[in-house]
Design a protein around this motif. Sequence first.
Motif, PDB file in Angstrom:
ATOM      1  N   THR A  34       3.719 -20.461  46.103  1.00 48.57           N
ATOM      2  CA  THR A  34       3.448 -19.495  47.174  1.00 48.57           C
ATOM      3  C   THR A  34       4.585 -18.520  47.413  1.00 48.57           C
ATOM      4  OG1 THR A  34       4.053 -21.365  48.598  1.00 48.57           O
ATOM      5  CG2 THR A  34       1.735 -20.825  48.454  1.00 48.57           C
ATOM      6  N   ARG A  70       8.336 -20.060  51.025  1.00 49.75           N
ATOM      7  CA  ARG A  70       7.043 -20.123  51.736  1.00 49.75           C
ATOM      8  C   ARG A  70       6.419 -21.485  51.366  1.00 49.75           C
ATOM      9  NH1 ARG A  70       4.472 -15.552  49.742  1.00 49.75           N
ATOM     10  NH2 ARG A  70       5.259 -14.141  51.338  1.00 49.75           N
ATOM     11  N   VAL A 126       1.978 -25.693  43.920  1.00 51.68           N
ATOM     12  CA  VAL A 126       2.200 -24.702  44.975  1.00 51.68           C
ATOM     13  C   VAL A 126       3.176 -23.657  44.449  1.00 51.68           C
ATOM     14  CG1 VAL A 126       3.164 -24.310  47.268  1.00 51.68           C
ATOM     15  CG2 VAL A 126       1.686 -26.296  46.864  1.00 51.68           C
ATOM     16  N   GLU A 177      -7.527 -17.907  50.577  1.00 52.37           N
ATOM     17  CA  GLU A 177      -6.421 -18.444  51.368  1.00 52.37           C
ATOM     18  C   GLU A 177      -6.543 -19.956  51.469  1.00 52.37           C
ATOM     19  OE1 GLU A 177      -4.770 -15.916  54.966  1.00 52.37           O
ATOM     20  OE2 GLU A 177      -6.916 -16.220  55.100  1.00 52.37           O
ATOM     21  N   ASP A 197      -5.322 -17.390  45.250  1.00 51.98           N
ATOM     22  CA  ASP A 197      -4.326 -16.432  45.707  1.00 51.98           C
ATOM     23  C   ASP A 197      -4.808 -15.758  46.986  1.00 51.98           C
ATOM     24  OD1 ASP A 197      -1.814 -14.970  45.180  1.00 51.98           O
ATOM     25  OD2 ASP A 197      -3.175 -13.253  45.163  1.00 51.98           O
ATOM     26  N   ALA A 250       9.025 -20.669  45.968  1.00 56.38           N
ATOM     27  CA  ALA A 250       8.681 -21.634  47.015  1.00 56.38           C
ATOM     28  C   ALA A 250       9.517 -22.900  46.898  1.00 56.38           C
ATOM     29  CB  ALA A 250       7.192 -21.982  46.946  1.00 56.38           C
ATOM     30  N   ASP A 308       2.822 -13.623  56.679  1.00 50.52           N
ATOM     31  CA  ASP A 308       3.792 -14.646  57.057  1.00 50.52           C
ATOM     32  C   ASP A 308       4.067 -14.728  58.544  1.00 50.52           C
ATOM     33  OD1 ASP A 308       4.345 -15.674  54.471  1.00 50.52           O
ATOM     34  OD2 ASP A 308       5.466 -13.851  54.028  1.00 50.52           O
ATOM     35  N   VAL A 318      -1.851 -22.811  43.820  1.00 57.31           N
ATOM     36  CA  VAL A 318      -1.865 -22.018  45.048  1.00 57.31           C
ATOM     37  C   VAL A 318      -0.840 -20.911  44.899  1.00 57.31           C
ATOM     38  CG1 VAL A 318      -1.758 -22.078  47.549  1.00 57.31           C
ATOM     39  CG2 VAL A 318      -2.405 -24.148  46.290  1.00 57.31           C
ATOM     40  N   GLY A 319      -1.317 -19.696  44.747  1.00 53.96           N
ATOM     41  CA  GLY A 319      -0.433 -18.556  44.570  1.00 53.96           C
ATOM     42  C   GLY A 319      -0.641 -17.922  43.212  1.00 53.96           C
TER      43      GLY A 319
END
Lengths: 127, 750
Positions: free
Chosen positions: B180, B275, B178, B150, B144, B293, B53, B120-121
């Motif tokens: 994340t 995030r 998403v 990424e 992930d 998120a 992060d 995503v995640g």
Amino acid sequence: MPALDRLRGVRVVADPVAVDRATFHGDDVTVLRFAPDDAFGLGAGGVDVDDPDAIVEDERGFVGAWLDPAGIELHTEWPLPTERPALAQGSIAGVPAKLWLPVDGDALVLTAAAYGDELETRLGWRS
Amino acid sequence: MTDRSATVAAGDGGRLVVDGRPVAFRPGDSVAVAMLREGLVPGRGGTICLAGDCGNCLAQVDGVAYVRTCQTAARAGLSVVGHPSEGLPDLPVVRATAATSSPLAREIEVARREVDVAIVGGGSAGLEAAETAERSGRTVLVLDAGAGDEVVAIYAGPMLVVRTRAGMLHVHAHEIVVATGAAEIHPVAPGSGLRGLVTARAAERLQAAGVSLGAAVAVGTPPEGVAATPASGRPVRFEGKEGRVRAVVTVDAASGAETTTPADTVVLGLGCAPRDLLARMAGEVPLSVVGAAAEEAPLPPPPTEGVVCPCMGTTVADLEAAWDKGFQELELLKRSSQACLGTCQGGACLSHVRSWIAARTGEVPAPFTARPASRQITLAEAAADAYVDAFRRTPLHDEHLALGARMDRFGNWWRPWHYGDPIAEYWAVREGVSLGDVSTLGKLVVSGPDVVEALERLYPCHVADIKPGRSRYALLLNERGHVMDDGMILRESETRFVLSFTSGGAANAEMWVRDWIETWGLRVHVLDRTMSLGAINVTGPLAGELLRRAGLADQPRFLGHVHADIAEVPSHVMRLSFTGEAAFELHHPVDRSVELWRALMDLGADLGIRPHGLQALFGLRLEKGHVIVGMDTELDTTPRRIGLDWAVRMEKPAFIGRAALERTAKLDDHRRWMGFTMDGVAPTEGSPIWADGEIVGNVTGSWTSPLLGKALVLGWQRRTPVRDRVEIDGREAAVSPTPFYDPEGHRARA
């Protein structure tokens, strides 16, 4: 290595119905329909088209090569058409190009001659 | 990032090399964890989050700078070099084999996948979303970062760009979720750049990985399973020695009393922020955000002192300075102070900046729009599988090279700039005969019963009165009356015309013509012949003689055109002039260009023929004061501003741009494009034009005229009153009428 060769034929731009009915002169003509009103008679020596305002021109502005389309798919961001015959038009290796997929056999990749060297280079056909 | 190696003995994974020193790692270690286990600190200091992060663990890894070591799996032989303590890391030297290709980009594999749902995640929210989607029979792909996938960008399409361990992955998804999670908040306080600060989750991971934290002190929410002495209150300062933390100073909110607690490691549980960078990048892309998120989280207290943005080094004082200058909005403050502009794109500082603004305005600003890439990627990764623009070659390309031409790119074409002696090329045009390759010009055939009606509407000049075999110069205007392009209208028959356009503007002009004809529903056929026809410009006082030798007995007069065989090559011969001398453009089948070019060169050998490149052509046109649309013009250039009112016939009832021109004709206009002359060599194109100590315009074209013996300039004056004398390049320049050369145009018509 494959190479792009000059393609010769007749280009006709006319009323779409007239293009549908157009008769290209020649023994071994492949008609590529670029648009409803625009066709390229590859290998044609002339065309009969029922439209007094049709634009008919000898077309020497394309180069092309017949090859296995699988080798081209690596260089397109779009999926190759599954139907045959088909004419796909888009970017191949970042170059504006067209791909003619007949019912069977090899495909014809063609581009404007002005892009020919660039396309050959990007496809790895020349250094 | 998950480290599953607590029970594995150190060294079982192998060794990487950090600043030349071998460092053992365990299977599952990230580079950052391996370094911390050895007592080394990844990055320059500051809070370590081990979650990707922030930018506090960046290092050069295998020659690539700005790599997050916490997101990089350790492997044997990996080379890690710390960034310098001050300044930027050195850029790697890339030796490209050609200007248009990068060997690094070519080495990166790009895979493509198409799925129904991309998630995503890979945390609990992401996996739950995956199970839900799979139950409904849809194909699902979970991406992930901890597993090495990424997601760095979301584009319309939708399309996700993913950096994987194998290369790049482009995922075309019908739906994006998403998930994340949330990022831990970093502290902002004096000393926050010291080594030895870790977030609570990072502390848990380090503990699990067998990394000793020494005497740990926990501030805020303590980590689970980590032995740490709690320190109550809010951290206001970190004290250290030799770059390493030695104590944390906290303040009691109620009493204001400060407490100093010695520590080897300070573990910070300061809360979390969503995030949501990727979610904010999506724009209009249909996307859902789930889990942490998507959850609102309280902002940290507004920072009062210290570094807010560790990536860019932006301090609270920097924010205050920018605010005092009037940048009192998040986007403006960001640009002015550079906060949130670093490698983590606000991951560590955005919540602090929002809180700081909220304390001043009473309103919490929405987070800024995010743009790719969310994680730093190399240029090679960004360029992988992407191609630069393809530049076209004329059929005479190899001829130019054989004649020693220096080629350059103009209007998406490779064109000869000169053939070694541009002045000799210039004189060949002015006094003899010369060939120019103008194959690049746009060439459109239009035909049909409504063609005159269409062209009358498209162009601001009269068209109906152009007789077959004649032509007319024409501007192409948009609805606002601004000049889009220019070229010629050549009439071939009652219902057929050829239109020419500039090289760079041809593609746009073609679309423009097609769109309007279709919009109006007129019966006109359009065929673009730009790349099907070559074109050679034969120009100079001996051009007519050369063409007589090549078989053109009956030559068209100025602005006339005929079809004829030239050196046995069927050609459309157009009598025009851009050079100021007699000129004939020969449009011909593209596969016969070389044949025609060579024949003309042979036939003109005793006339001193030589080809001319763009450098000479630009000088020749400049002496004539001819405008080059796109080079001399701006996006809002009207005919009046460039002295081409004569090409606009306002008595016509309708044409594109007419209403705008009629309206703006009543307004003051302070801009004029004009000619200047000055002694000495020509100033650089683009030079500012000065008057009375201020910039009043700029140079768009300049040429030291061999014939006139002085510098000629074309450029803009954008202030009224228009000055008669200005200063360019520190020298005086006088406004001069154009054309500079042969103002009556006798030579072009000869």
